[in-house]
Design a protein around this motif. Structure first.
Motif, mmCIF file in Angstrom:
data_model
loop_
_atom_site.group_PDB
_atom_site.id
_atom_site.type_symbol
_atom_site.label_atom_id
_atom_site.label_comp_id
_atom_site.label_asym_id
_atom_site.label_seq_id
_atom_site.Cartn_x
_atom_site.Cartn_y
_atom_site.Cartn_z
ATOM 1 N N ALA A 1 0.827 -1.209 0.000
ATOM 2 C CA ALA A 1 0.000 0.000 0.000
ATOM 3 C C ALA A 1 0.859 1.255 0.000
ATOM 4 O O ALA A 1 0.573 2.228 -0.713
ATOM 5 C CB ALA A 1 -0.940 -0.014 1.204
ATOM 6 N N LEU B 1 2.303 1.727 -3.512
ATOM 7 C CA LEU B 1 1.307 2.250 -4.450
ATOM 8 C C LEU B 1 1.017 3.719 -4.157
ATOM 9 O O LEU B 1 0.885 4.538 -5.077
ATOM 10 C CB LEU B 1 0.017 1.435 -4.362
ATOM 11 C CG LEU B 1 0.070 0.021 -4.959
ATOM 12 C CD1 LEU B 1 -1.160 -0.782 -4.564
ATOM 13 C CD2 LEU B 1 0.186 0.085 -6.482
ATOM 14 N N TRP C 1 -7.092 -2.426 -4.237
ATOM 15 C CA TRP C 1 -6.488 -2.261 -5.562
ATOM 16 C C TRP C 1 -7.199 -3.208 -6.532
ATOM 17 O O TRP C 1 -7.239 -4.415 -6.325
ATOM 18 C CB TRP C 1 -5.005 -2.581 -5.485
ATOM 19 C CG TRP C 1 -4.203 -2.341 -6.734
ATOM 20 C CD1 TRP C 1 -3.503 -3.273 -7.440
ATOM 21 C CD2 TRP C 1 -3.984 -1.090 -7.403
ATOM 22 N NE1 TRP C 1 -2.859 -2.675 -8.506
ATOM 23 C CE2 TRP C 1 -3.141 -1.336 -8.508
ATOM 24 C CE3 TRP C 1 -4.432 0.219 -7.164
ATOM 25 C CZ2 TRP C 1 -2.732 -0.337 -9.383
ATOM 26 C CZ3 TRP C 1 -4.013 1.219 -8.049
ATOM 27 C CH2 TRP C 1 -3.179 0.938 -9.129
ATOM 28 N N THR C 2 -7.807 -2.641 -7.576
ATOM 29 C CA THR C 2 -8.608 -3.439 -8.500
ATOM 30 C C THR C 2 -8.110 -3.320 -9.935
ATOM 31 O O THR C 2 -7.532 -2.299 -10.323
ATOM 32 C CB THR C 2 -10.089 -2.999 -8.465
ATOM 33 O OG1 THR C 2 -10.194 -1.630 -8.932
ATOM 34 C CG2 THR C 2 -10.668 -3.109 -7.075
ATOM 35 N N ALA D 1 -3.923 4.081 -13.079
ATOM 36 C CA ALA D 1 -4.672 4.353 -11.851
ATOM 37 C C ALA D 1 -5.839 5.262 -12.214
ATOM 38 O O ALA D 1 -5.713 6.490 -12.199
ATOM 39 C CB ALA D 1 -3.780 4.994 -10.797
ATOM 40 N N TYR E 1 -6.485 -0.012 -13.929
ATOM 41 C CA TYR E 1 -6.432 -0.322 -12.501
ATOM 42 C C TYR E 1 -7.042 0.847 -11.739
ATOM 43 O O TYR E 1 -7.023 1.989 -12.209
ATOM 44 C CB TYR E 1 -4.992 -0.551 -12.051
ATOM 45 C CG TYR E 1 -4.370 -1.781 -12.678
ATOM 46 C CD1 TYR E 1 -4.388 -3.004 -12.016
ATOM 47 C CD2 TYR E 1 -3.790 -1.714 -13.944
ATOM 48 C CE1 TYR E 1 -3.832 -4.141 -12.592
ATOM 49 C CE2 TYR E 1 -3.229 -2.848 -14.524
ATOM 50 C CZ TYR E 1 -3.259 -4.056 -13.842
ATOM 51 O OH TYR E 1 -2.721 -5.173 -14.422
ATOM 52 N N ALA F 1 -7.811 2.421 -7.545
ATOM 53 C CA ALA F 1 -7.593 2.321 -6.098
ATOM 54 C C ALA F 1 -8.783 2.874 -5.330
ATOM 55 O O ALA F 1 -9.474 3.791 -5.786
ATOM 56 C CB ALA F 1 -6.329 3.072 -5.701
#
Length: 214
Positions: A89, A92, A113-114, A164, A179, A181
């Motif tokens: 974490a 990121l 986080w996906t 992101a 991705y 968050a």
């Protein structure tokens, strides 16, 4: 006499090399490599798509999961939960400089986080921007326990970011794999996706059974 024997051996060796050609060493090496047993195949290592079990969540359906509402399609490929103070974490956070603009969660406990795919199946533009600030999808882990989308201030991130996501703009028929968050603070009892767009809302559970604490 010895010189004659040596020359004869060298000539014989050269003739064998010519006859084998460039494939000689390759075939020789292959001959020393054991062939796989008949009927056996190598199984690739499974790809990790979530760590939900770490938090007591048992999936009812496997990822990826797709939800469609009002012409917007959202597919969740991967969801990883990290303690906000964990090394992942922190890494990121350092890389993307996440911020919760609305201050919805004070002192978050987790960073979610996906990996997702969003597709515009409607006949009009779909966006999240200053023109349309409504969030189209949400993840819930308990009643009222919503994971909040966070923006990335890193200069690497931009509209339709593939690293992101926060702001995006999709034309009809356009898709984006990216991705995203989120921050979360609370318990883990289930996992549901709520997708709302164009007057339609659809909810789908990945984990729909409340976690029973022993």
């Amino acid at each position: 006499m010895k010189k004659t024997i040596v020359k004869a051996i060298l000539v014989a060796t050269m003739l064998v090399s010519v006859a084998l050609g460039s494939e000689g060493p390759i075939n020789a090496a292959a001959a020393t490599t054991p062939a796989p047993a008949a009927g056996k195949t190598t199984t690739p290592a499974p790809v990790m798509t979530d760590n939900l079990s770490k938090y007591g969540l048992k999936k009812d359906v496997e990822l990826p999961v797709t939800v469609t509402a009002g012409g917007l399609s959202y597919t969740l490929h991967k969801v990883m939960i990290y303690d906000i103070n964990s090394s992942t974490a922190i890494s990121l956070q350092k890389q993307y400089k996440f911020v919760d603009y609305f201050g919805a969660i004070v002192d978050p406990q987790y960073l979610i986080w996906t990996k997702i795919t969003i597709t515009n199946k409607s006949n009009k533009t779909i966006e999240h921007s200053n023109k349309d600030m409504l969030f189209k999808w949400r993840l819930f882990f308990e009643n009222g326990g919503e994971a909040v989308l966070v923006d990335a201030l890193s200069e690497k991130v931009h509209l339709n970011s593939k690293q992101a996501l926060y702001d995006f703009k999709l034309q009809p028929g356009e898709s984006l794999i990216t991705y995203q968050a989120m921050y979360y603070k609370g318990n883990f009892k289930y996992l549901g996706i709520l997708l709302s767009f164009n007057g339609e809302s659809v909810k789908k559970y990945i984990v729909n059974r409340p976690v029973v604490k022993q």
